[in-house]
Design a protein around this motif. Structure first.
Motif, PDB file in Angstrom:
ATOM      1  N   VAL A 117       0.825  -1.211   0.000  1.00 26.18           N
ATOM      2  CA  VAL A 117       0.000   0.000   0.000  1.00 26.18           C
ATOM      3  C   VAL A 117       0.856   1.256   0.000  1.00 26.18           C
ATOM      4  CG1 VAL A 117      -2.019  -1.042   1.087  1.00 26.18           C
ATOM      5  CG2 VAL A 117      -0.175  -0.099   2.518  1.00 26.18           C
ATOM      6  N   THR A 166      -0.129  -4.879  -0.298  1.00 29.33           N
ATOM      7  CA  THR A 166      -0.291  -5.358   1.069  1.00 29.33           C
ATOM      8  C   THR A 166      -0.158  -4.247   2.092  1.00 29.33           C
ATOM      9  OG1 THR A 166       0.635  -7.462   0.355  1.00 29.33           O
ATOM     10  CG2 THR A 166       0.565  -7.053   2.720  1.00 29.33           C
ATOM     11  N   GLY A 167      -1.043  -4.278   3.107  1.00 29.23           N
ATOM     12  CA  GLY A 167      -0.975  -3.338   4.215  1.00 29.23           C
ATOM     13  C   GLY A 167      -0.113  -3.879   5.340  1.00 29.23           C
ATOM     14  N   PRO A 200      -3.528   0.877   7.269  1.00 30.76           N
ATOM     15  CA  PRO A 200      -4.233  -0.145   6.492  1.00 30.76           C
ATOM     16  C   PRO A 200      -3.767  -1.539   6.932  1.00 30.76           C
ATOM     17  CG  PRO A 200      -2.425   0.743   5.218  1.00 30.76           C
ATOM     18  CD  PRO A 200      -2.361   1.406   6.560  1.00 30.76           C
ATOM     19  N   TRP A 201      -4.396  -2.091   7.938  1.00 30.11           N
ATOM     20  CA  TRP A 201      -3.968  -3.342   8.560  1.00 30.11           C
ATOM     21  C   TRP A 201      -4.710  -4.535   7.957  1.00 30.11           C
ATOM     22  CZ3 TRP A 201      -7.639  -6.381  10.975  1.00 30.11           C
ATOM     23  CH2 TRP A 201      -8.898  -5.756  11.172  1.00 30.11           C
ATOM     24  N   ILE A 202      -4.160  -5.724   8.153  1.00 29.65           N
ATOM     25  CA  ILE A 202      -4.846  -6.957   7.761  1.00 29.65           C
ATOM     26  C   ILE A 202      -4.362  -8.092   8.661  1.00 29.65           C
ATOM     27  CG2 ILE A 202      -3.121  -7.466   5.961  1.00 29.65           C
ATOM     28  CD1 ILE A 202      -5.416  -8.764   4.325  1.00 29.65           C
ATOM     29  N   MET A 207      -4.781 -12.468   5.114  1.00 30.56           N
ATOM     30  CA  MET A 207      -3.730 -12.288   4.114  1.00 30.56           C
ATOM     31  C   MET A 207      -3.530 -13.568   3.309  1.00 30.56           C
ATOM     32  SD  MET A 207      -1.441 -10.068   3.010  1.00 30.56           S
ATOM     33  CE  MET A 207      -0.712 -10.491   1.428  1.00 30.56           C
ATOM     34  N   ASN A 225      -5.973  -4.320  -3.050  1.00 31.32           N
ATOM     35  CA  ASN A 225      -5.563  -3.839  -1.731  1.00 31.32           C
ATOM     36  C   ASN A 225      -5.769  -4.961  -0.719  1.00 31.32           C
ATOM     37  OD1 ASN A 225      -4.935  -1.307  -2.696  1.00 31.32           O
ATOM     38  ND2 ASN A 225      -6.896  -0.405  -2.152  1.00 31.32           N
ATOM     39  N   SER A 227      -5.880  -5.210   2.601  1.00 33.61           N
ATOM     40  CA  SER A 227      -6.068  -4.520   3.880  1.00 33.61           C
ATOM     41  C   SER A 227      -7.515  -4.719   4.281  1.00 33.61           C
ATOM     42  CB  SER A 227      -5.729  -3.030   3.760  1.00 33.61           C
ATOM     43  OG  SER A 227      -6.485  -2.416   2.729  1.00 33.61           O
ATOM     44  N   PRO A 231      -9.901   0.339   7.919  1.00 35.43           N
ATOM     45  CA  PRO A 231      -8.633   0.873   8.428  1.00 35.43           C
ATOM     46  C   PRO A 231      -8.900   1.793   9.608  1.00 35.43           C
ATOM     47  CG  PRO A 231      -9.245   1.958   6.370  1.00 35.43           C
ATOM     48  CD  PRO A 231     -10.219   0.834   6.575  1.00 35.43           C
TER      49      PRO A 231
END
Length: 304
Positions: A117, A166-167, A200-202, A207, A225, A227, A231
């Motif tokens: 990201v 990826t976040g 921007p988490w995941i 994942m 994206n 994430s 967010p």
């Protein structure tokens, strides 16, 4: 499916392998012997190890290629030398994979390749999805945009390309969360700078589930994206982490301290990226953890 995987001993790759046990995996790694030791609890007898692609003239035997290899971007200050290492570790291998795909008469049906990201840079508090067009001079954008351009050259009528923007991947065994846990457990947790920047988490589970979903969804292609749908600001993330650990939340780290310690790479902590996973959700992918509090509770309870 027969899968060629790069970056299999990395933070995401190790977890992904746990979910590929029904597939035949060929793992590209610089040190096969060390990789076998590292992955001894993950390898269910379905993994073979290679140290180079030099002996390959095509990838006809593979159904999918998952390309996660790359020097960690946040581990060291971005000196001129380190920037070159970061770029070369992503671009050169991806170029080789693309060349082998083009040399194949029956190429892999899907090429899944990493990005981040960081491609978007600081977007302040504005929410956005994959349709956002970005053109700036920041190093993360430069790395990701070139990486994506190289990977997209593999696209053809026989090979679809999926790019993983990826976040912040959350798992207690690695990444940002592993670094954050010790100070928070000692009661020294708190936001960074103003805390208004979006993260921007995941969750790690989403994942790896998302990667497999793209591999198996035959009409999926383009940039995604990776994430969670919701967010959160750095302040809310910090408060939630402290609450989950039942620790105080009283300290704040000034931006100038982190900038002094990390140099240019501090943008990874202070750029506000309110990314939405529109394309993944429109494909029909369902996140197991779309909200930060249940995600952290799951990760930390499991870790404890």
């Amino acid at each position: 499916m027969k899968v060629l995987l790069t970056g299999g001993t990395g933070f995401i790759g190790r977890e992904l392998l746990k979910h590929l046990t029904t597939h035949e995996v060929v793992l590209l790694t610089r040190n096969p012997r060390q990789a076998k030791t590292t992955l001894s609890h993950t390898d269910m007898g379905n993994v073979s190890y290679i140290s180079s692609l030099d002996g390959f003239h095509h990838l006809n035997d593979f159904d999918a290629v998952i390309n996660l290899a790359g020097e960690p971007i946040a581990e060291r200050r971005w000196t001129k030398k380190q920037k070159k290492i970061i770029c070369d570790s992503r671009w050169k291998l991806t170029e080789t994979l693309v060349e082998l795909i083009h040399a194949s008469t029956t190429p892999p049906s899907v090429f899944i390749s990493g990005s981040a990201v960081g491609y978007y840079g600081d977007q302040q508090n504005h929410p956005f999805d994959e349709s956002l067009q970005v053109n700036n001079q920041d190093f993360p954008h430069y790395v990701c945009s070139q990486w994506e351009q190289i990977a997209n050259r593999a696209r053809s009528d026989m090979t679809r390309v999926c790019i993983l923007r990826t976040g912040f991947v959350l798992a207690p065994e690695g990444g940002a969360l592993k670094k954050m846990l010790p100070p928070y457990r000692f009661g020294f947790g708190g936001p960074l700078g103003s805390g208004r920047q979006y993260i921007p988490w995941i969750h790690m589970l989403d994942m790896v589930r998302g990667i497999i979903y793209l591999m198996q969804t035959t009409h999926a292609h383009g940039e995604f994206n990776f994430s969670a749908p919701h967010p959160v600001t750095n302040l809310l993330f910090s408060q939630t982490l402290a609450k989950t650990l039942k620790r105080p939340h009283i300290l704040r780290t000034p931006k100038w301290i982190m900038s002094l310690a990390m140099g240019e790479s501090s943008v990874l902590l202070f750029d506000s990226i309110r990314a939405k996973p529109k394309k993944l959700t429109e494909l029909g992918f369902h996140f197991s953890y779309s909200r930060i509090e249940p995600a952290l509770k799951n990760l930390l309870q499991h870790h404890e």
